[in-house]
Design a protein around this motif. Structure first.
Motif, mmCIF file in Angstrom:
data_model
loop_
_atom_site.group_PDB
_atom_site.id
_atom_site.type_symbol
_atom_site.label_atom_id
_atom_site.label_comp_id
_atom_site.label_asym_id
_atom_site.label_seq_id
_atom_site.Cartn_x
_atom_site.Cartn_y
_atom_site.Cartn_z
ATOM 1 N N VAL A 160 52.018 -5.644 -39.703
ATOM 2 C CA VAL A 160 50.920 -4.499 -39.570
ATOM 3 C C VAL A 160 51.068 -3.310 -38.904
ATOM 4 C CG1 VAL A 160 49.435 -6.650 -39.105
ATOM 5 C CG2 VAL A 160 50.435 -5.941 -37.210
ATOM 6 N N ALA A 161 50.265 -2.537 -39.379
ATOM 7 C CA ALA A 161 49.846 -0.735 -38.418
ATOM 8 C C ALA A 161 49.342 -0.879 -37.320
ATOM 9 C CB ALA A 161 49.692 0.142 -39.338
ATOM 10 N N ILE A 162 49.320 -0.753 -36.632
ATOM 11 C CA ILE A 162 48.912 -0.387 -34.580
ATOM 12 C C ILE A 162 48.869 0.907 -34.456
ATOM 13 C CG2 ILE A 162 49.576 -0.793 -32.040
ATOM 14 C CD1 ILE A 162 49.549 -3.712 -34.321
ATOM 15 N N PRO A 163 47.835 1.662 -34.194
ATOM 16 C CA PRO A 163 47.810 2.686 -33.715
ATOM 17 C C PRO A 163 48.467 3.033 -32.838
ATOM 18 C CG PRO A 163 45.918 2.243 -34.525
ATOM 19 C CD PRO A 163 46.796 0.533 -34.043
ATOM 20 N N ASP A 164 49.235 4.759 -33.035
ATOM 21 C CA ASP A 164 49.923 5.069 -30.953
ATOM 22 C C ASP A 164 49.862 6.455 -31.234
ATOM 23 O OD1 ASP A 164 52.716 4.825 -29.934
ATOM 24 O OD2 ASP A 164 53.195 5.951 -30.695
ATOM 25 N N SER A 165 49.861 7.468 -30.252
ATOM 26 C CA SER A 165 49.698 8.517 -30.037
ATOM 27 C C SER A 165 50.287 8.994 -30.740
ATOM 28 C CB SER A 165 48.929 8.664 -28.627
ATOM 29 O OG SER A 165 49.759 8.171 -27.556
ATOM 30 N N GLU A 166 51.077 8.920 -30.271
ATOM 31 C CA GLU A 166 52.791 9.564 -30.676
ATOM 32 C C GLU A 166 53.364 9.796 -32.331
ATOM 33 O OE1 GLU A 166 55.620 9.261 -28.373
ATOM 34 O OE2 GLU A 166 54.270 9.620 -26.197
ATOM 35 N N ALA A 167 53.342 8.465 -32.571
ATOM 36 C CA ALA A 167 54.141 7.880 -34.410
ATOM 37 C C ALA A 167 52.580 8.622 -35.337
ATOM 38 C CB ALA A 167 54.687 6.730 -33.705
ATOM 39 N N GLY A 168 51.562 8.270 -34.661
ATOM 40 C CA GLY A 168 50.371 8.308 -35.725
ATOM 41 C C GLY A 168 49.781 6.358 -35.769
ATOM 42 N N TYR A 169 51.133 5.861 -35.955
ATOM 43 C CA TYR A 169 51.543 4.462 -36.447
ATOM 44 C C TYR A 169 52.496 3.229 -36.193
ATOM 45 C CZ TYR A 169 46.397 3.949 -38.263
ATOM 46 O OH TYR A 169 44.856 3.914 -38.435
ATOM 47 N N LYS A 170 52.289 2.618 -35.810
ATOM 48 C CA LYS A 170 53.724 1.915 -34.931
ATOM 49 C C LYS A 170 53.563 0.635 -35.934
ATOM 50 C CE LYS A 170 55.589 3.962 -30.956
ATOM 51 N NZ LYS A 170 56.248 3.352 -29.491
ATOM 52 N N LEU A 171 55.088 0.170 -36.651
ATOM 53 C CA LEU A 171 54.542 -0.799 -37.833
ATOM 54 C C LEU A 171 54.976 -2.489 -36.260
ATOM 55 C CD1 LEU A 171 56.263 -0.161 -40.948
ATOM 56 C CD2 LEU A 171 53.694 0.383 -40.008
ATOM 57 N N HIS A 172 54.559 -3.327 -36.547
ATOM 58 C CA HIS A 172 54.986 -4.845 -35.876
ATOM 59 C C HIS A 172 54.590 -5.698 -37.095
ATOM 60 C CE1 HIS A 172 54.627 -8.149 -33.468
ATOM 61 N NE2 HIS A 172 53.622 -8.201 -34.192
ATOM 62 N N ALA A 173 56.166 -6.783 -37.142
ATOM 63 C CA ALA A 173 55.810 -8.330 -38.170
ATOM 64 C C ALA A 173 56.139 -8.978 -37.258
ATOM 65 C CB ALA A 173 57.557 -7.788 -38.583
ATOM 66 N N GLN A 174 55.155 -9.553 -38.234
ATOM 67 C CA GLN A 174 55.192 -11.646 -37.280
ATOM 68 C C GLN A 174 55.770 -12.096 -38.669
ATOM 69 O OE1 GLN A 174 51.952 -12.340 -35.529
ATOM 70 N NE2 GLN A 174 52.406 -14.579 -34.996
ATOM 71 N N VAL A 175 56.331 -12.857 -38.514
ATOM 72 C CA VAL A 175 57.761 -14.113 -39.294
ATOM 73 C C VAL A 175 57.941 -15.256 -38.380
ATOM 74 C CG1 VAL A 175 60.083 -14.023 -39.701
ATOM 75 C CG2 VAL A 175 59.012 -11.582 -39.863
ATOM 76 N N THR A 176 57.909 -15.880 -39.740
ATOM 77 C CA THR A 176 57.717 -17.276 -39.718
ATOM 78 C C THR A 176 59.247 -18.149 -40.223
ATOM 79 O OG1 THR A 176 55.785 -17.982 -40.012
ATOM 80 C CG2 THR A 176 56.714 -19.338 -39.461
ATOM 81 N N ARG A 177 60.703 -17.975 -39.496
ATOM 82 C CA ARG A 177 61.193 -18.433 -39.945
ATOM 83 C C ARG A 177 61.630 -19.828 -41.176
ATOM 84 N NH1 ARG A 177 63.757 -18.062 -33.948
ATOM 85 N NH2 ARG A 177 62.828 -19.527 -33.188
#
Length: 492
Positions: free
Chosen positions: A417-434
């Protein structure tokens, strides 16, 4: 193969094959004669209510033989049926029922006892919504609602018949088949694994929703009932292949709804040694529109969605809205023989159901999917147009990042998912099931990403765990919930 409509077919099955099992749920087995008898009883009960047949009935789609009989009984009595998810809250369900101008909310217990609750008319809630013609659109499904209030989608009776005829021929279905119904009854996959199965006179095994993440339960269903047809999202296939399970009776496997990781597809070849494999692509609004016959032994990192079904037209539009001829990447527009005429709420159709961009007479649906067509005419899903975000000023396809993570051999499933970030515009966050029994860490997964992705596309944060990803009511990863949890500093 042109079969009778559902009601005529059920009557024929009950007359000629009364002891043939139609539905299985747990220890309960319902024959075609019993199913029709219960549907007829419920038709009579509906007649006693004396409500207007021009108003739909709201039947929360509990996945039980009695609920299926109630929907059939409503069809027999001439009603259209709104079948929302039974997991919807009372307020959301009341809103949908009012929007569709339903007269009653109906439920039925396992003994066939009907419970009816009148719907309070609300002209304000129904303002801007079309009325439903039960002779034209007997079934009303809803979208998942993952991006807001679920949209009501009228499913045309003729479209259901055309789709059932295509699926029966394409997959060689016969009355001797046993179909596993894994998806919720309110999901469009039920048009194949429940309604087409019953129309054909086959057996349908209903997987209980409360056990939908229990691998042993699902494996026992498939083996114990000698299921021959399995359709579902990758999560189902991951569970069915867990611990080296093998299902020799299955002859047709369909995966749909999300990207199929290469490692999991390879496992499918071992788990279903006698099966053919098909990637089927579509949505509630159009039903299925693409198919690719997959070979697990030769599968690459990405599986294409393939080629359009017979009668389907597909166009790609570039960023300027121009039609792409030949190879290229653009937004996918489709028109199918199985599609709805539009959402029940008229304003939602603007810019979504559009005239043919090439001047043809059809109405096309703008899918919002970003698709590449190669030189051989094979189509590849790249992601959603709304999955395009800018990370540090560089346009990034979130779904491509997801596909890279899912290709790791120790990853069972992944969502980015893309998380809004004031500096980068967006940062990416991953949630993973191993995968069970592995020791995958976020550090190893980031290293895997760094070898395959440009720097800006490497997720800034990665959460690796053993729990399945949260799902929407249609079985897809609930990215909104993952995003909200991350913004709160927790995992979904």
């Amino acid at each position: 193969m042109r079969l009778p409509n559902l009601l005529d077919a059920l009557a024929e099955h009950a007359r000629h094959r009364p002891e043939q099992v139609a539905l299985i749920r747990g220890e309960q087995q319902v024959t075609y004669r019993e199913l029709l008898d219960l549907a007829e009883d419920l038709t009579g009960a509906l007649g006693e209510l004396g409500v207007d047949r021009q108003q739909p009935l709201c039947v929360p789609a509990h996945k039980t033989p009695a609920t299926i009989a109630l929907i059939i009984g409503a069809f027999r009595a001439g009603y259209a049926v709104l079948a929302p998810s039974p997991e919807l809250g009372a307020s959301a369900r009341a809103t949908l029922a009012a929007q569709a101008r339903c007269s009653q909310v109906l439920t039925v217990d396992d003994k066939g006892v009907l419970d009816a609750a009148p719907v309070e008319p609300d002209e304000q809630a129904a303002l801007g919504f079309d009325t439903v013609d039960p002779a034209t659109a007997p079934l009303l499904l809803t979208t998942s609602g993952s991006t807001g209030t679920p949209k009501i989608v009228p499913i045309l009776g003729d479209a259901i018949i055309r789709f059932a005829d295509w699926a029966t021929d394409r997959f060689g279905l016969t009355p001797q088949d046993t179909l596993l119904s894994y998806a919720p009854l309110n999901f469009d996959l039920s048009l194949l694994d429940v309604w087409t199965g019953l129309r054909l006179g086959a057996r349908v095994v209903l997987a209980e929703q409360e056990s939908s993440a229990d691998a042993r339960y699902l494996q026992d269903l498939v083996s114990g009932h000698e299921v021959t047809f399995v359709q579902g999202v990758p999560m189902l296939h991951r569970l069915l292949t867990q611990d080296g399970a093998v299902h020799p009776a299955v002859r047709t496997v369909i995966f749909t709804g999300d990207a199929m990781p290469q490692a999991l597809l390879h496992q499918l070849g071992k788990a279903f040694p006698g099966a053919t494999f098909h990637n089927v692509f579509g949505c509630t609004e159009t039903n299925d529109s693409f198919i690719h016959d997959a070979d697990p032994a030769t599968a690459g990192e990405q599986t294409p969605i393939g080629r359009p079904l017979p009668g389907v037209r597909a166009l790609l539009l570039d960023t300027e809205g121009q039609i792409l001829d030949g190879p290229g990447t653009g937004e996918l527009l489709v028109t199918t023989p199985f599609q709805t005429t539009g959402y029940l709420q008229r304003s939602r159709n603007d810019g979504v159901f559009v005239p043919a961009p090439d001047g043809g007479g059809e109405v096309f649906y703008r899918t919002g999917d970003l698709v590449t067509r190669d030189a051989d005419g094979v189509h590849w899903l790249q992601g959603r147009t709304d999955f395009q975000v800018k990370v540090r000023g560089i346009r990034t396809n979130v779904q491509e990042v997801e596909n890279v993570l899912a290709a790791h051999p120790e990853v069972a499933e992944a969502a980015v998912v893309a998380i809004p970030d004031s500096e980068a515009g967006y940062k990416l966050h991953a949630q993973v099931t191993r995968r069970p029994g592995t020791a995958l860490t976020s550090l190893r997964l980031r290293s895997h990403s760094a070898q395959r992705l440009p720097r800006h596309a490497i997720p800034s944060s990665v959460h690796v765990g053993d729990d399945p990803l949260p799902r929407t009511s249609t079985g897809k990863p609930d990215r909104n919930l993952i995003k909200a949890a991350r913004q709160k500093g927790t995992s979904a």
